[in-house]
Enzyme design. Structure first.
Site, PDB file in Angstrom:
ATOM      1  N   SER A  61       0.812  -1.221   0.000  1.00  0.00           N
ATOM      2  CA  SER A  61       0.000   0.000   0.000  1.00  0.00           C
ATOM      3  C   SER A  61       0.846   1.273   0.000  1.00  0.00           C
ATOM      4  CB  SER A  61      -0.868  -0.014   1.262  1.00  0.00           C
ATOM      5  OG  SER A  61      -1.385   1.271   1.506  1.00  0.00           O
TER       6      SER A  61
ATOM      7  N   GLU B 291       0.156   3.668   1.698  1.00  0.00           N
ATOM      8  CA  GLU B 291       0.175   4.102   3.103  1.00  0.00           C
ATOM      9  C   GLU B 291       1.546   3.816   3.731  1.00  0.00           C
ATOM     10  OE1 GLU B 291      -2.143   5.817   4.749  1.00  0.00           O
ATOM     11  OE2 GLU B 291      -1.453   5.555   6.813  1.00  0.00           O
TER      12      GLU B 291
ATOM     13  N   TYR C 268      -1.525   0.386  10.612  1.00  0.00           N
ATOM     14  CA  TYR C 268      -1.794  -0.288   9.332  1.00  0.00           C
ATOM     15  C   TYR C 268      -0.591  -0.164   8.405  1.00  0.00           C
ATOM     16  CZ  TYR C 268      -3.619  -0.844   4.571  1.00  0.00           C
ATOM     17  OH  TYR C 268      -3.788  -1.204   3.253  1.00  0.00           O
TER      18      TYR C 268
HETATM   19  P1  NAP Z   1     -11.447  -4.393   1.691  1.00  0.00           P
HETATM   20  O1  NAP Z   1     -12.582  -4.028   0.799  1.00  0.00           O
HETATM   21  O2  NAP Z   1     -11.401  -3.863   3.071  1.00  0.00           O
HETATM   22  O3  NAP Z   1     -11.387  -5.994   1.747  1.00  0.00           O
HETATM   23  C1  NAP Z   1     -10.609  -6.668   2.698  1.00  0.00           C
HETATM   24  C2  NAP Z   1     -10.863  -8.160   2.581  1.00  0.00           C
HETATM   25  O4  NAP Z   1     -10.103  -8.845   3.585  1.00  0.00           O
HETATM   26  C3  NAP Z   1     -12.334  -8.563   2.815  1.00  0.00           C
HETATM   27  O5  NAP Z   1     -12.674  -9.611   1.943  1.00  0.00           O
HETATM   28  C4  NAP Z   1     -12.303  -9.046   4.250  1.00  0.00           C
HETATM   29  O6  NAP Z   1     -13.330  -9.973   4.561  1.00  0.00           O
HETATM   30  C5  NAP Z   1     -10.954  -9.757   4.266  1.00  0.00           C
HETATM   31  N1  NAP Z   1     -10.470  -9.990   5.623  1.00  0.00           N
HETATM   32  C6  NAP Z   1     -10.329  -9.086   6.632  1.00  0.00           C
HETATM   33  N2  NAP Z   1      -9.887  -9.688   7.740  1.00  0.00           N
HETATM   34  C7  NAP Z   1      -9.737 -11.000   7.437  1.00  0.00           C
HETATM   35  C8  NAP Z   1      -9.346 -12.156   8.178  1.00  0.00           C
HETATM   36  N3  NAP Z   1      -9.011 -12.069   9.478  1.00  0.00           N
HETATM   37  N4  NAP Z   1      -9.317 -13.353   7.555  1.00  0.00           N
HETATM   38  C9  NAP Z   1      -9.682 -13.463   6.240  1.00  0.00           C
HETATM   39  N5  NAP Z   1     -10.081 -12.412   5.494  1.00  0.00           N
HETATM   40  C10 NAP Z   1     -10.113 -11.202   6.086  1.00  0.00           C
HETATM   41  O7  NAP Z   1     -10.058  -4.001   0.997  1.00  0.00           O
HETATM   42  P2  NAP Z   1      -9.763  -3.610  -0.526  1.00  0.00           P
HETATM   43  O8  NAP Z   1      -9.980  -2.150  -0.693  1.00  0.00           O
HETATM   44  O9  NAP Z   1     -10.438  -4.584  -1.414  1.00  0.00           O
HETATM   45  O10 NAP Z   1      -8.182  -3.832  -0.567  1.00  0.00           O
HETATM   46  C11 NAP Z   1      -7.624  -5.109  -0.842  1.00  0.00           C
HETATM   47  C12 NAP Z   1      -6.228  -5.184  -0.275  1.00  0.00           C
HETATM   48  O11 NAP Z   1      -5.423  -4.158  -0.844  1.00  0.00           O
HETATM   49  C13 NAP Z   1      -6.124  -4.978   1.223  1.00  0.00           C
HETATM   50  O12 NAP Z   1      -5.064  -5.765   1.689  1.00  0.00           O
HETATM   51  C14 NAP Z   1      -5.770  -3.510   1.383  1.00  0.00           C
HETATM   52  O13 NAP Z   1      -5.097  -3.301   2.597  1.00  0.00           O
HETATM   53  C15 NAP Z   1      -4.885  -3.311   0.169  1.00  0.00           C
HETATM   54  N6  NAP Z   1      -4.860  -1.984  -0.409  1.00  0.00           N
HETATM   55  C16 NAP Z   1      -6.016  -1.350  -0.735  1.00  0.00           C
HETATM   56  C17 NAP Z   1      -5.979  -0.109  -1.348  1.00  0.00           C
HETATM   57  C18 NAP Z   1      -7.246   0.617  -1.746  1.00  0.00           C
HETATM   58  O14 NAP Z   1      -7.160   1.822  -2.017  1.00  0.00           O
HETATM   59  N7  NAP Z   1      -8.377  -0.055  -1.837  1.00  0.00           N
HETATM   60  C19 NAP Z   1      -4.739   0.491  -1.627  1.00  0.00           C
HETATM   61  C20 NAP Z   1      -3.573  -0.198  -1.289  1.00  0.00           C
HETATM   62  C21 NAP Z   1      -3.643  -1.448  -0.706  1.00  0.00           C
HETATM   63  P3  NAP Z   1     -14.809  -9.453   5.021  1.00  0.00           P
HETATM   64  O15 NAP Z   1     -15.523  -9.097   3.751  1.00  0.00           O
HETATM   65  O16 NAP Z   1     -15.359 -10.654   5.710  1.00  0.00           O
HETATM   66  O17 NAP Z   1     -14.594  -8.270   5.926  1.00  0.00           O
HETATM   67  O1  G4F Z   2     -10.502   6.904   2.644  1.00  0.00           O
HETATM   68  P1  G4F Z   2      -9.463   6.806   3.689  1.00  0.00           P
HETATM   69  O2  G4F Z   2      -9.829   6.143   4.958  1.00  0.00           O
HETATM   70  O3  G4F Z   2      -8.207   6.116   2.995  1.00  0.00           O
HETATM   71  P2  G4F Z   2      -6.678   5.981   3.448  1.00  0.00           P
HETATM   72  O4  G4F Z   2      -6.485   6.271   4.870  1.00  0.00           O
HETATM   73  O5  G4F Z   2      -5.869   6.757   2.472  1.00  0.00           O
HETATM   74  O6  G4F Z   2      -6.428   4.415   3.253  1.00  0.00           O
HETATM   75  C1  G4F Z   2      -6.861   3.744   2.069  1.00  0.00           C
HETATM   76  O7  G4F Z   2      -5.846   3.844   1.096  1.00  0.00           O
HETATM   77  C2  G4F Z   2      -4.618   3.141   1.424  1.00  0.00           C
HETATM   78  C3  G4F Z   2      -3.641   3.387   0.259  1.00  0.00           C
HETATM   79  O8  G4F Z   2      -2.911   4.554   0.518  1.00  0.00           O
HETATM   80  C4  G4F Z   2      -4.954   1.670   1.606  1.00  0.00           C
HETATM   81  F1  G4F Z   2      -3.805   0.975   1.840  1.00  0.00           F
HETATM   82  C5  G4F Z   2      -5.925   1.509   2.766  1.00  0.00           C
HETATM   83  O9  G4F Z   2      -6.267   0.123   2.878  1.00  0.00           O
HETATM   84  C6  G4F Z   2      -7.193   2.291   2.432  1.00  0.00           C
HETATM   85  O10 G4F Z   2      -7.812   1.675   1.337  1.00  0.00           O
HETATM   86  O11 G4F Z   2      -8.923   8.270   4.049  1.00  0.00           O
HETATM   87  C7  G4F Z   2      -8.440   9.145   3.066  1.00  0.00           C
HETATM   88  C8  G4F Z   2      -8.216  10.520   3.699  1.00  0.00           C
HETATM   89  C9  G4F Z   2      -7.392  10.480   4.988  1.00  0.00           C
HETATM   90  O12 G4F Z   2      -6.459  11.530   4.970  1.00  0.00           O
HETATM   91  C10 G4F Z   2      -8.408  10.736   6.080  1.00  0.00           C
HETATM   92  O13 G4F Z   2      -7.890  11.361   7.241  1.00  0.00           O
HETATM   93  O14 G4F Z   2      -9.494  11.055   4.059  1.00  0.00           O
HETATM   94  C11 G4F Z   2      -9.385  11.621   5.346  1.00  0.00           C
HETATM   95  N1  G4F Z   2     -10.725  11.655   5.975  1.00  0.00           N
HETATM   96  C12 G4F Z   2     -11.357  12.800   6.369  1.00  0.00           C
HETATM   97  N2  G4F Z   2     -12.531  12.473   6.939  1.00  0.00           N
HETATM   98  C13 G4F Z   2     -11.489  10.601   6.286  1.00  0.00           C
HETATM   99  C14 G4F Z   2     -12.634  11.114   6.903  1.00  0.00           C
HETATM  100  N3  G4F Z   2     -11.302   9.273   6.102  1.00  0.00           N
HETATM  101  C15 G4F Z   2     -12.292   8.438   6.524  1.00  0.00           C
HETATM  102  N4  G4F Z   2     -12.150   7.103   6.323  1.00  0.00           N
HETATM  103  N5  G4F Z   2     -13.427   8.897   7.147  1.00  0.00           N
HETATM  104  C16 G4F Z   2     -13.636  10.233   7.359  1.00  0.00           C
HETATM  105  O15 G4F Z   2     -14.668  10.621   7.919  1.00  0.00           O
END
Ligand code: NAP
Ligand code: G4F
Length: 363
Positions: free
Chosen positions: A131, A133, A154
């Site tokens: 990520s 992050e 995280y």
């Molecule tokens: P997400 O929607 O939060 O999905 C997370 C998945 O992990 C869900 O299927 C969840 O199951 C499963 N999970 C959580 N805890 C678990 C456990 N203890 N055992 C087995 N499965 C578990 O995340 P996403 O946005 O699709 O992201 C996919 C991956 O990419 C994650 O690793 C995230 O950290 C990483 N990532 C995401 C982004 C982004 O912007 N989306 C960017 C960089 C990296 P449930 O449905 O049962 O909760």
């Molecule tokens: O949508 P966010 O929670 O995403 P964040 O923290 O960037 O993390 C996501 O992206 C990562 C990749 O860089 C992934 F690895 C991670 O799994 C996840 O998918 O927050 C985005 C921004 C932050 O700066 C946060 O402080 O939005 C700001 N924010 C402001 N108000 C909020 C809120 N975020 C959330 N979730 N909820 C709020 O009410």
């Protein structure tokens, strides 16, 4: 014989798009789901297949990233050619409340899987969902050579998972890749991430179900892309001759404030009238600016995202409006355009009329 792929996190945003993508390419897809007292498969219900069908190309298995016994059995029994490890406690704010749990699942979950692969002796290609992050405070733009400076439990857990993946590649010659993905969103994004929280609130406000939207820090900037485009790049990484690590993003930063302006503006509302600050959504340490430098992915994977910020916002708002039974803005304009053939002479006025009518419906 169809290739077999195993996806952890198949019920998540990325897992669901990746499963669709792999099925469309003829894979037999195996997914790990968590046992829950209610159905938690909403994002993959449309591709569900009857498990009694011996020809089924989507097979779901119960499992949890906290249990190495189960992961080892699954890997040994399925013998997948490709493993996409997407499962994680993926919410940054929540990781401050549950740092130990986040470490156990997001960091050690990766070790459990890699160790299961090593012990089983199977030949497989492994993808780790790393990520942006992890970059935390590192100066932007960030690429594969930027040192990590994580700012959350995280982020720290993902840094551990990144390096254990590299270590298994070097120590045991396993084919392991890190995809370092910047934020990517879609109508399937979890409702508590900021983009979806905003687009859902817009639809709820228009439907008369919500009066205020409470948010935290509006100044941070993210590099937001469109999730379906990113899962294809995960697959491309595992098709390369050699394992490597790649950064994926759009290279375009926008603040949360800009997302608000685009989302509320699309339906003719002024976000300032609807949004309030709640300190409970602030983080003890924040990541201020993420911008991807994707030169390597462009060159080696021939990957380039097409959907840009404004279109992403429109896709998400339209989907949330449709879910609320409202006519999506894009569709509303298309209907008017078909009824008024000379609409192009006053197209902008029509768009504004649709938007403000939806806004006025609130009063
Ligand atoms: P997400 O929607 O939060 O999905 C997370 C998945 O992990 C869900 O299927 C969840 O199951 C499963 N999970 C959580 N805890 C678990 C456990 N203890 N055992 C087995 N499965 C578990 O995340 P996403 O946005 O699709 O992201 C996919 C991956 O990419 C994650 O690793 C995230 O950290 C990483 N990532 C995401 C982004 C982004 O912007 N989306 C960017 C960089 C990296 P449930 O449905 O049962 O909760
Ligand atoms: O949508 P966010 O929670 O995403 P964040 O923290 O960037 O993390 C996501 O992206 C990562 C990749 O860089 C992934 F690895 C991670 O799994 C996840 O998918 O927050 C985005 C921004 C932050 O700066 C946060 O402080 O939005 C700001 N924010 C402001 N108000 C909020 C809120 N975020 C959330 N979730 N909820 C709020 O009410």
């Amino acid at each position: 014989m169809a290739k077999r792929a195993l996806i952890t996190g198949i019920t998540g945003q990325d897992g669901s798009y990746l499963a669709e993508f792999l099925l469309s390419r003829g894979y037999q897809v195996h997914g790990i789901i968590r046992r829950a007292s209610t159905f938690n498969t909403r994002r993959i219900d449309h591709i569900y297949q009857d498990p009694h069908n011996p020809e089924a190309s989507l097979v779901l298995h119960y499992g949890d990233l906290s249990s190495s016994e189960q992961l080892t059995n699954l890997i040994y029994n399925i013998q997948p050619e490709e493993i996409y490890h997407l499962g994680a406690q993926s919410h940054v704010r929540v990781s401050f409340e549950m740092p130990e749990y986040t470490g156990n699942i997001t960091a050690l979950g990766t070790t459990r899987l890699l160790e299961a692969i090593r012990r089983s002796g199977i030949k497989t290609h492994f993808y780790q969902a790393s990520s942006s992050e992890m970059f935390g405070n590192a100066p932007a733009p960030q690429n594969e050579n930027t040192p990590f400076q994580p700012r959350s439990p995280y982020g720290a857990a993902k840094v551990y998972a990144y390096w254990i993946t590299v270590n298994y590649r070097e120590a045991y010659r396993l084919f392991c890749c890190n995809g370092v993905l910047f934020n990517h969103e879609s109508p399937r994004r979890g409702e508590t991430f900021v983009t979806r929280k905003i687009t859902r609130a817009v639809a709820h406000i228009l439907a008369g179900k919500q009066k205020k939207l409470f948010l935290g820090n509006l100044e941070s900037k993210r590099d937001w892309g469109y999730a379906p485009e990113y899962v294809e790049a995960m697959w491309r990484m595992l098709q390369q001759e050699r394992p490597d690590d790649y950064v994926l993003g759009t290279g375009e930063p926008h603040s949360v404030k800009e997302f608000l302006a685009a989302a509320f503006g699309y339906v003719g509302l002024d976000w300032k009238e609807w949004v309030e600050m709640d300190p409970k959504y602030l983080r003890p340490t924040e990541v201020d600016l993420l911008i991807a430098d994707t030169a390597k992915a462009r060159q080696k994977l021939s990957w380039e995202p097409k959907i840009r910020f404004e279109e992403l916002v429109r896709i998400m708002i339209d989907a949330d409006m449709e879910a609320e039974g409202l006519v999506p803005v894009g569709e509303g304009v298309a209907i008017l355009r078909s009824r008024f053939p000379d609409w192009h002479q006053w197209g902008n006025a029509v768009t504004l009329a649709v938007q403000s009518a939806q806004g006025q419906a609130l009063e």
